[in-house]
Design a protein around this motif. Sequence first.
Motif, PDB file in Angstrom:
ATOM      1  N   GLY A  88       0.802  -1.135  -7.637  1.00 21.75           N
ATOM      2  CA  GLY A  88       0.056  -2.155  -8.357  1.00 21.75           C
ATOM      3  C   GLY A  88       0.634  -2.489  -9.723  1.00 21.75           C
ATOM      4  N   SER A 119      -0.423  -8.794  -9.638  1.00 24.92           N
ATOM      5  CA  SER A 119      -1.686  -9.533  -9.564  1.00 24.92           C
ATOM      6  C   SER A 119      -2.560  -9.050  -8.413  1.00 24.92           C
ATOM      7  CB  SER A 119      -1.424 -11.038  -9.455  1.00 24.92           C
ATOM      8  OG  SER A 119      -0.895 -11.325  -8.201  1.00 24.92           O
ATOM      9  N   GLU A 120      -3.848  -9.105  -8.673  1.00 26.34           N
ATOM     10  CA  GLU A 120      -4.850  -8.631  -7.722  1.00 26.34           C
ATOM     11  C   GLU A 120      -4.758  -9.379  -6.387  1.00 26.34           C
ATOM     12  OE1 GLU A 120      -8.784  -9.431  -9.200  1.00 26.34           O
ATOM     13  OE2 GLU A 120      -9.607  -7.635  -8.259  1.00 26.34           O
ATOM     14  N   ILE A 138      -4.149  -8.058  -2.507  1.00 24.89           N
ATOM     15  CA  ILE A 138      -5.087  -8.331  -1.409  1.00 24.89           C
ATOM     16  C   ILE A 138      -4.355  -9.010  -0.250  1.00 24.89           C
ATOM     17  CG2 ILE A 138      -7.133  -9.690  -0.772  1.00 24.89           C
ATOM     18  CD1 ILE A 138      -8.107  -9.096  -3.716  1.00 24.89           C
ATOM     19  N   PRO A 156      -3.196   1.388  -6.839  1.00 26.00           N
ATOM     20  CA  PRO A 156      -3.679   0.108  -7.372  1.00 26.00           C
ATOM     21  C   PRO A 156      -3.626   0.024  -8.896  1.00 26.00           C
ATOM     22  CG  PRO A 156      -5.311   1.171  -5.900  1.00 26.00           C
ATOM     23  CD  PRO A 156      -4.309   2.205  -6.301  1.00 26.00           C
ATOM     24  N   TYR A 181      -6.360  -1.564 -11.493  1.00 25.62           N
ATOM     25  CA  TYR A 181      -7.335  -2.212 -10.594  1.00 25.62           C
ATOM     26  C   TYR A 181      -8.221  -1.179  -9.890  1.00 25.62           C
ATOM     27  CZ  TYR A 181      -4.813  -6.673 -10.947  1.00 25.62           C
ATOM     28  OH  TYR A 181      -4.229  -7.828 -11.393  1.00 25.62           O
ATOM     29  N   SER A 182      -7.707   0.047  -9.760  1.00 28.96           N
ATOM     30  CA  SER A 182      -8.499   1.114  -9.118  1.00 28.96           C
ATOM     31  C   SER A 182      -9.871   1.232  -9.756  1.00 28.96           C
ATOM     32  CB  SER A 182      -7.826   2.480  -9.313  1.00 28.96           C
ATOM     33  OG  SER A 182      -6.469   2.426  -9.015  1.00 28.96           O
ATOM     34  N   SER A 198     -11.640  -3.030  -9.359  1.00 30.93           N
ATOM     35  CA  SER A 198     -11.466  -4.150  -8.421  1.00 30.93           C
ATOM     36  C   SER A 198     -12.240  -3.935  -7.115  1.00 30.93           C
ATOM     37  CB  SER A 198      -9.995  -4.395  -8.087  1.00 30.93           C
ATOM     38  OG  SER A 198      -9.923  -5.429  -7.114  1.00 30.93           O
ATOM     39  N   ILE A 208     -10.242  -5.535  -4.217  1.00 30.68           N
ATOM     40  CA  ILE A 208      -9.246  -4.696  -3.521  1.00 30.68           C
ATOM     41  C   ILE A 208      -9.958  -3.648  -2.673  1.00 30.68           C
ATOM     42  CG2 ILE A 208      -7.378  -3.011  -3.840  1.00 30.68           C
ATOM     43  CD1 ILE A 208      -6.414  -4.693  -6.222  1.00 30.68           C
ATOM     44  N   THR A 235     -11.702   1.705  -5.731  1.00 27.89           N
ATOM     45  CA  THR A 235     -10.862   1.510  -4.546  1.00 27.89           C
ATOM     46  C   THR A 235     -10.750   2.801  -3.735  1.00 27.89           C
ATOM     47  OG1 THR A 235      -8.932   1.867  -5.972  1.00 27.89           O
ATOM     48  CG2 THR A 235      -9.524  -0.415  -5.472  1.00 27.89           C
TER      49      THR A 235
END
Length: 144
Positions: free
Chosen positions: A8, A52-53, A57, A74, A77-78, A81, A84, A115
Amino acid sequence: MRVLVVHGPNLNLLGERQPEVYGSETLAELDAAIGDGAGKLGLEVHCEQYNSEGRIIDALHAARSAYAGVVINPGAYSHYSYAIADAIAAIGIPVVEVHLSNVAAREAFRRVSVTAAACRGTVSGLGSRGYLLALRALSEILSE
Ligand code: DQA
């Protein structure tokens, strides 16, 4: 058996980014070690990195028809998000989360992984060997 590894955000800067936290290995070196480890396990691995997220995805969606399982880090983002997390839950193939650093021993916001809740398991704090452990776990899960 084909496995996708997704790195990520900010992991493209491995080697120069906070080496005291993430180590001095570059992403290219990490991917080479992942390739070697996967070969020893009889897995065919492909590594991708996205900041980017949405691209993460999209990669997860595409993986469901092309790969048997996924190893994902991730990054930040973990921690927030849900998109995700939903993608991981949606794709129906096993996903193992990896963190290079020990997120349980860092700032409070890193101690939650939304996540990870959608993954089969998590490896955290063991540096780059965490990816090899995750591949090994995935290989055993896939042969069960
Ligand atoms: C990380 C931990 C995250 O908190 C951080 O945002 C990262 C890397 C890790 O591998 O230790 O980008 O996922």
